[in-house]
Design an enzyme around this catalytic site. Sequence first.
Site, PDB file in Angstrom:
ATOM      1  N   GLY A 180       0.802  -1.222   0.000  1.00 58.90           N
ATOM      2  CA  GLY A 180       0.000   0.000   0.000  1.00 58.90           C
ATOM      3  C   GLY A 180       0.834   1.272   0.000  1.00 58.90           C
ATOM      4  CE  LYS A 198       4.069  14.431  -1.033  1.00 59.96           C
ATOM      5  NZ  LYS A 198       4.591  13.087  -0.790  1.00 59.96           N
TER       6      LYS A 198
END
Length: 419
Positions: A180, A198
């Site tokens: 994940g 970011k």
Amino acid sequence: MKHKKLKIGILGFGTVGQSLYEVLQKSPSTSAVIEKVVARNPNKKRNIEIKNLSFDTREITESTEIDTVVELINDDIEAFKILKTAFENGKNVVSGNKKMIAENLQKIIDLQNQTGQSILYDASACGSIPVIRNLEEYYDNDLLQNITGILNGSSNYILTQMYRHNKSYNEALTEAQEKGFAEHDPVFDVDGFDAMYKLIILTLHGFGTIAKPKDIFFTGISGISESDIRFAREKGLKIKLIAHACKVPGNKVALFVMPAFVEQKNYLYNVDDEFNGVIIEGDAYDKQLMFGKGAGGHPTGSAVLSDISALSHQYKYEYKKLHLPKPPGVSDDILLKLYFRYEKPETIDILPLQTIEEQYVGPAFHYTVGTVKLADLLINSENLRKFVSFMALRNISKESIITHYANKKHYRQQLIPVD
Ligand SMILES: NC(=O)c1ccc[n+]([C@@H]2O[C@H](COP(=O)([O-])OP(=O)(O)OC[C@H]3O[C@@H](n4cnc5c(N)ncnc54)[C@H](OP(=O)(O)O)[C@@H]3O)[C@@H](O)[C@H]2O)c1
């Protein structure tokens, strides 16, 4: 300070939305009550069954009860529409959507000024690490010189597995997906988009500069092979995907994202697995490392929780650096020392290298170490992605980045420390 109990609507009930729901249960002192949760697919099996789940966005954005919209969907276009409607309807917003935020910074600032509403988005950069609010509040002066970081947990996990366990890129990627840490479609993470978005957000709060994605040279780790990892290991280095925002002469900042060879003495050397690390460097205080979990449901949920709490205390970003008399512009006028590995000897000819320091021609691959202008990397981004299998700073120590002053005929080298 006055403290307000918020009535929140959570839009998006995936990894982060569900984790926020759980994290909120663990923090009863947070002044917020969940009025409604909205997801997209009514037929989807949910891990958590909740009473107030619906599938109509307007039940949150147009609600007369809800005062705070927590936007956690995975669609940046829709997310911006939600933000706009929420502001127009007098609601504040919390979001973790780095793409939506980075692509729309100026519009988001204008909308806040026009409506008087605010958005907080600490979850959008480095998950649980409170980088944005620290840049905004603590580093509220002219000393900041560089922001250098591992901003993408998936890429860092893959590189760590390749280095530590000799896994191939594909094996490491599959494992990251199974755990994940990487999306089914990993391009956003492994090709540098996530870190670039970011970086744009951190640059605004660190320097007051609004950069556009097209201004930033970025590349990811998908071209890195076992031979690159071996090359690094033999020299006592690691390869990391590093994002840089560096102050350069002429009141400018240079921004780029690319894999780098990192020495043991670098603070980022031991930032492994899915962790993120950000070095904040300035005059007077030198280097400081912020380290922690940069992604994943619960770490990100905790950052969202913190933003909700901050809103309940009427906190808003003031964009202090943006209001400097002259915020820095973006520069691509620097020289970088890079290592290029490629399969066809002529590949390197697409780049106007300024100097060549080392070249290797072998049966399986070739490499060149040389300096190149950031502007030339930017112009050749597409070609580089197509033909050069790998590029990295040869050495992320003091020799790695060289900038030159405006005198075109004469390069006066100045070292910018980036570690
Ligand atoms: N995952 C992380 O580690 C992480 C870290 C930092 C930031 N973020 C950001 O947080 C946001 C959410 O990420 P995630 O990982 O939680 O995504 P996710 O697991 O894919 O979940 C997305 C959720 O949004 C819902 N959704 C999508 N479009 C919608 C719409 N138009 N209206 C209402 N609901 C909609 C989906 O509904 P269904 O459930 O019905 O499909 C799902 O519940 C993204 O912006 C991401 O970049 C994530």
